[in-house]
Design an enzyme around this catalytic site. Sequence first.
Site, PDB file in Angstrom:
ATOM      1  CG  MET A 280       8.394   4.624 -14.623  1.00 19.89           C
ATOM      2  SD  MET A 280       9.440   3.937 -15.923  1.00 19.89           S
ATOM      3  CE  MET A 280       8.409   2.565 -16.466  1.00 19.89           C
ATOM      4  N   GLY A 281       9.653   4.243 -10.763  1.00 22.00           N
ATOM      5  CA  GLY A 281      10.372   5.183  -9.907  1.00 22.00           C
ATOM      6  C   GLY A 281      11.850   4.868  -9.840  1.00 22.00           C
ATOM      7  CG  HIS A 303      15.844  -2.285  -6.679  1.00 21.43           C
ATOM      8  ND1 HIS A 303      15.258  -3.216  -5.865  1.00 21.43           N
ATOM      9  CD2 HIS A 303      16.728  -2.959  -7.441  1.00 21.43           C
ATOM     10  CE1 HIS A 303      15.759  -4.407  -6.124  1.00 21.43           C
ATOM     11  NE2 HIS A 303      16.656  -4.283  -7.076  1.00 21.43           N
TER      12      HIS A 303
END
Length: 334
Positions: A280-281, A303
Site C-alpha cells: 500500500m505504501g 516500487h
Amino acid sequence: MLEIDGSFGEGGGQILRSSLTLSCLTGRGFRIRRIRAKRKNPGLQPQHLASVRVMKMLTNARVRGDYLGSTELAFEPGNVIEGDLSVDVGTAGSVTLIAMTAIPVMINRKISLRIRGGTDVPLSPPVDYMRLVLIPVLEKMGITGKIEVKRRGHYPEGGGEVVVYGFRGEPSDSVLSHFGELREIRGISHVTSLPSHIARRQVTGAMEVLKEFKVPVNIEEEITKEGSKGTGIVLAAYGSSVMGANSIGEIGVTAENVGRKAGTDLVRELKTGAGVDSHMGDMLVIFSAFANLEYSASFLTQHTETNIEVTRKFLGVDVTLEGKSPSRIRIRRK
C-alpha cells in the site's frame, strides 16, 4: 511532452502504468523509452499493452509504439470518456494492476471497466487484497468504489474477470501514521476448480500463526468450480488503518504452508507499527494527485521510490521520505 526513462528505479512496468495514470489525470503527454529495460523480457508485454489500451480508450489518446515488445511509447491524452469499457489481456496478466492504472481516472466519472485476465497471480496484488485492503484505505481518504469478481483466473490459464465501477468521493488530506490497536482480522481463502478441502487447510495454516493475536479472526472460505485452477488466501488486519498480506497456491507447496506464509507476512507487517503495509505504501503515492498525504509504510520498497519519482515529474510535489522500516512519507502539492 515529458520524457520518462523506463529503466530507472525498479525498471519494470510500474513506471509505465504510473505514467499513464498521471498523464490522464494531468492532461500532460509523455514519451517513455527503454520500457522494462531491467526485465528479462524487456518491452511491452500483453499485460502492459492492456493498460495502454484502457487508458487510450478512457481519454481518446493519441498513442505511438503500442505493440508487443515495443521499448518506446508516446502517449497524448484527450478528454476523459465515460461509459462501459472492457479489455481482455488475453493471458493471465494481472487484472488488478490494470485496475490500479485506471481507478484514479475513474473517480467521480460514470465509468465501468470490465477486465479479463489473471485475478490471483504471482508478483501482483490479488483481487481480494484490492477489496479487503485498498478500498478500505481509500475510504479513509474519502473515496469509495466497487470491485466485483465475476470469475477467478490463475496463472498460467488466466480467464478471470472483474468489474470495477462506482468510484466516487471528495478526497481530503490524509494522515495514516500509525496502525493503532488491532481490532480484528478478516480474510478470504479461495479454491477454484480444485478439491474444496484446500481452502480449509489454508485457513488452518494461517490460524496457527495468527493465534498470538487475541482478536476476532474471520476468514471466509470461497469454493468455486468456474474459473481456472488455483488457490490463494488474503488476510486483512483492521485498526486505525488497514494492513494486508497474501499468499498464492503453488505446486509442491502444501495448503497449510500457503496459509502460514500469509499469516507470517501479516505479522511481520503489523510488528512495524506502520500505518500501511509495504504494498500500500507504493499504491498510495499516485493518490497524491487528489490530496496531500502523510503516512508510514512498513517497509520502503523500490516500487515506492520509483512511483515517487514519476509523480514528481508529473505533479511537481514536495516529498519527504524518512527511514526504511517503518518509512515515513509526506507528499504535498506545491
